[in-house]
Design an enzyme around this catalytic site. Structure first.
Site, short mmCIF file in Angstrom:
data_model
loop_
_atom_site.label_atom_id
_atom_site.label_comp_id
_atom_site.label_asym_id
_atom_site.label_seq_id
_atom_site.Cartn_x
_atom_site.Cartn_y
_atom_site.Cartn_z
N LYS A 1 -3.18 -15.49 1.05
CA LYS A 1 -1.92 -14.91 1.52
C LYS A 1 -1.38 -15.79 2.63
O LYS A 1 -2.15 -16.50 3.28
CB LYS A 1 -2.17 -13.50 2.07
CG LYS A 1 -0.94 -12.63 2.15
CD LYS A 1 -0.59 -11.96 0.84
CE LYS A 1 0.75 -11.25 0.94
NZ LYS A 1 1.04 -10.48 -0.28
N ASP B 1 6.71 -12.02 -1.18
CA ASP B 1 6.25 -10.75 -0.60
C ASP B 1 7.42 -10.27 0.27
O ASP B 1 8.56 -10.71 0.04
CB ASP B 1 4.95 -10.96 0.22
CG ASP B 1 4.29 -9.64 0.63
OD1 ASP B 1 3.67 -9.00 -0.22
OD2 ASP B 1 4.40 -9.24 1.80
N THR C 1 6.18 -5.64 -10.20
CA THR C 1 5.36 -4.80 -9.30
C THR C 1 5.77 -3.33 -9.42
O THR C 1 4.92 -2.44 -9.57
CB THR C 1 5.47 -5.29 -7.84
OG1 THR C 1 5.22 -6.70 -7.81
CG2 THR C 1 4.46 -4.59 -6.95
N ASN D 1 12.15 -5.16 -3.18
CA ASN D 1 11.83 -5.50 -4.56
C ASN D 1 10.97 -4.44 -5.23
O ASN D 1 11.29 -3.96 -6.33
CB ASN D 1 11.13 -6.87 -4.59
CG ASN D 1 10.59 -7.20 -5.96
OD1 ASN D 1 9.45 -6.93 -6.27
ND2 ASN D 1 11.44 -7.76 -6.81
N SER E 1 2.78 -12.86 -12.12
CA SER E 1 2.77 -14.23 -11.58
C SER E 1 1.78 -15.07 -12.37
O SER E 1 2.04 -16.24 -12.68
CB SER E 1 2.35 -14.23 -10.11
OG SER E 1 3.43 -13.91 -9.27
P1 NDP Z 1 10.96 -6.51 0.41
O1 NDP Z 1 11.14 -7.44 1.55
O2 NDP Z 1 11.72 -6.75 -0.84
O3 NDP Z 1 11.27 -5.01 0.88
C1 NDP Z 1 10.55 -4.40 1.91
C2 NDP Z 1 11.11 -3.01 2.15
O4 NDP Z 1 10.27 -2.31 3.06
C3 NDP Z 1 12.48 -3.02 2.78
O5 NDP Z 1 13.18 -1.87 2.39
C4 NDP Z 1 12.15 -2.99 4.28
O6 NDP Z 1 13.20 -2.48 5.08
C5 NDP Z 1 10.97 -2.06 4.28
N1 NDP Z 1 10.07 -2.37 5.41
C6 NDP Z 1 9.53 -3.57 5.73
N2 NDP Z 1 8.74 -3.47 6.81
C7 NDP Z 1 8.78 -2.19 7.17
C8 NDP Z 1 8.17 -1.46 8.20
N3 NDP Z 1 7.35 -2.05 9.10
N4 NDP Z 1 8.42 -0.13 8.26
C9 NDP Z 1 9.23 0.47 7.34
N5 NDP Z 1 9.84 -0.19 6.34
C10 NDP Z 1 9.62 -1.49 6.25
O7 NDP Z 1 9.39 -6.48 0.11
P2 NDP Z 1 8.61 -6.05 -1.21
O8 NDP Z 1 9.33 -4.93 -1.87
O9 NDP Z 1 8.34 -7.28 -1.96
O10 NDP Z 1 7.23 -5.55 -0.63
C11 NDP Z 1 6.99 -4.18 -0.26
C12 NDP Z 1 5.50 -3.93 -0.19
O11 NDP Z 1 4.91 -4.17 -1.48
C13 NDP Z 1 4.71 -4.80 0.78
O12 NDP Z 1 3.60 -4.08 1.29
C14 NDP Z 1 4.18 -5.92 -0.12
O13 NDP Z 1 3.03 -6.55 0.41
C15 NDP Z 1 3.86 -5.12 -1.37
N6 NDP Z 1 3.77 -5.90 -2.60
C16 NDP Z 1 4.82 -6.68 -3.03
C17 NDP Z 1 4.70 -7.37 -4.23
C18 NDP Z 1 5.85 -8.13 -4.81
O14 NDP Z 1 5.72 -8.57 -5.96
N7 NDP Z 1 6.97 -8.28 -4.12
C19 NDP Z 1 3.46 -7.36 -5.00
C20 NDP Z 1 2.45 -6.45 -4.50
C21 NDP Z 1 2.62 -5.79 -3.33
P3 NDP Z 1 14.14 -3.49 5.92
O15 NDP Z 1 15.04 -4.12 4.92
O16 NDP Z 1 14.84 -2.61 6.90
O17 NDP Z 1 13.21 -4.46 6.58
#
Ligand code: NDP
Length: 449
Positions: free
Chosen positions: A128, A168, A212, A244, A381
């Site tokens: 990571k 991510d 995902t 995402n 992926s």
């Molecule tokens: P994105 O950046 O696309 O979206 C993240 C979302 O979560 C946004 O709505 C963001 O809000 C919100 N967010 C981020 N940090 C916080 C926080 N500290 N408290 C509350 N809300 C928060 O990320 P992903 O959708 O890609 O990832 C989301 C989760 O899924 C993560 O834990 C990631 O590790 C996990 N994941 C992602 C994968 C992928 O393929 N993308 C695969 C497997 C797991 P704002 O816009 O206001 O920051």
């Protein structure tokens, strides 16, 4: 508390060395609590220091990322890549760009990634990386210059047979595009498999963007059917986040008959009793890159509430936390339970605190850990890398079908392991044990390295 002396000793040593890394310690303890159910059967592990080696990353890289903003000011961020475990394949795991990124966060994510990748059955080790850079509010030019600077250091540590990053939080198609361009320019080779989540015109896979979120719902549908005799049909669903993972989890569960009534970002959440209008949400988030509050301004009958954690007060049958680590604490779990929620499926990595997990499981809710239910992203992926290697592209339907099959298999592996551990239906134990056993076997076979 841990009972097994070997695991206890290793955990105390991790605590001593990494006392300043709370997220990492939380992830290790959760896994160790599951491994207690199998470690006694394997005295050879202690002899070869297997668990000590398992918790220690093979390599940690930390570096300076200097870049120039639109006003000509020099900015400096910190970059990381943790190459955690390559026993079953090249390191693989996403890059996160978010101000909260530090070594503890990247280590916990890399550690979880080892088990997740093992569960996919594909040959991928765990890693990571990321940076404390915040893409929010930055111009495209600033994001490009940051990504180019980040890759100018990272390129020497990665490669399709060594380490293959992906996206991510904060790293989507735009960021991967800029990083791939810079990598290609530096090495003067089109190594498609070095990064995944690429654009479709240069080696990306159809259905990777959706993978995902879709995979989460495939896993959840399987668990609901098998353990509760239920489905998404007619269920009210709350999905936290609006990135995402959340977007495509909401889309797939809507296709499967569920009604998503609430979603969030880091500032607050929206509630729409008629079911979230996903076309509107996608437009706000993907095209306009705007805050989620805009939804309530534009959709009659919907509401916006400040404070993202309060989303768990919304009554629902199924909760899918898809935002970030520790986003649901004991209060959130209690609210879900009081409102009659039947299942919590993690889309994010480690979104529930240990207290929240204990409450959810203790009250008979169906619970799946992210390392199992969100593994569809990294699995696809892996499929992107396969397509790059054979120089072919599969159709959306082909990739989606493979993803569906992988998620069903992951569910089965987790369930079967939970039965073998004497905890039928405990998918957290199942995921940790099933994921670990394969890595352990490979590490044992490869000697003390
Ligand atoms: P994105 O950046 O696309 O979206 C993240 C979302 O979560 C946004 O709505 C963001 O809000 C919100 N967010 C981020 N940090 C916080 C926080 N500290 N408290 C509350 N809300 C928060 O990320 P992903 O959708 O890609 O990832 C989301 C989760 O899924 C993560 O834990 C990631 O590790 C996990 N994941 C992602 C994968 C992928 O393929 N993308 C695969 C497997 C797991 P704002 O816009 O206001 O920051």
């Amino acid at each position: 508390m841990l009972q097994n002396e070997y695991l206890k000793r290793v955990y105390e040593e991790v605590q001593r060395r990494d006392s300043h890394e709370p997220e990492f310690l939380q992830a290790v303890l959760e896994v160790f609590e599951s491994l207690e159910l199998v470690v006694d059967k394997h005295p050879e592990w202690e002899k070869s220091g297997l668990i000590e080696r398992f918790v220690e990353p093979e390599r940690v890289v930390e570096f300076r990322v200097p870049w120039v903003d639109d006003n000509g000011n020099t900015r400096v961020n910190r970059g990381y890549r943790v190459q955690y475990n390559s026993a079953i394949g090249p390191y693989k795991g996403g890059l996160r760009f978010h101000p909260s990124v530090n070594l503890s966060v990247i280590k916990f994510l890399g550690f979880e990634q080892i088990l997740k990748n093992s569960l996919t059955t594909l040959p991928m080790g765990g890693g990571k990386g990321g940076s404390d850079f915040d893409p929010k509010g930055k111009s495209d030019g600033e994001v490009m210059r940051f990504c180019q600077s980040f890759m100018t250091e990272l390129y020497r540590h990665i490669g399709q047979f060594t380490d293959t990053p992906a996206g991510d939080i904060g790293v989507g198609a735009r960021e991967i595009g800029y990083m791939f361009g810079q990598y290609k320019r530096i090495v003067d080779r089109f190594d498609g498999g070095v990064l995944t989540g690429k654009g479709l015109t240069f080696g990306g896979s159809l259905a990777r963007t959706q993978a995902t979120g879709y995979g989460l719902c495939y896993f959840a549908a399987e668990a609901l059917k098998h353990l509760k005799g239920e489905s998404y049909e007619g269920k009210t669903v709350v999905v936290s986040g609006s990135g995402n993972v959340a977007q495509y989890a909401a889309e797939k569960c809507t296709q499967l008959g569920g009604k998503v009534v609430a979603m969030s970002d880091s500032q607050g959440y929206i509630y729409d009793p008629n079911g979230i209008d996903l076309k509107k949400l996608f437009d706000i988030k993907q095209r306009r890159r705007a805050r989620i509050s805009v939804y309530a301004d534009e959709v009659p009958g919907s509401e916006y509430h400040e404070g993202c954690r309060n989303i768990w007060n919304v009554k629902c049958d199924i909760a899918m936390p898809c935002a970030s680590q520790n986003e649901m604490d004991a209060e959130g779990a209690k609210a879900l339970i009081a409102n009659g929620c039947m299942a919590v499926f993690e889309g994010a990595n480690m979104p529930l605190t240990p207290e929240a997990i204990a409450l959810v499981q203790g009250n008979g809710l169906l619970y799946s850990p992210g390392k199992a239910s969100n593994a569809g992203g990294v699995a696809t992926s892996g499929l992107e890398m396969s397509q790059n290697s054979i120089r072919m592209s599969w159709s959306f339907e082909e990739v989606d079908e493979k993803l569906h099959g992988i998620m069903k298999n992951i569910y089965k592996a987790c369930y079967d392991a939970s039965v073998e551990c004497g905890r039928p239906g405990d998918l957290m134990v199942g995921a940790n044990v099933a994921g670990f056993l394969k890595v352990a076997e490979a590490m044992m076979a490869q000697g003390v390295v």
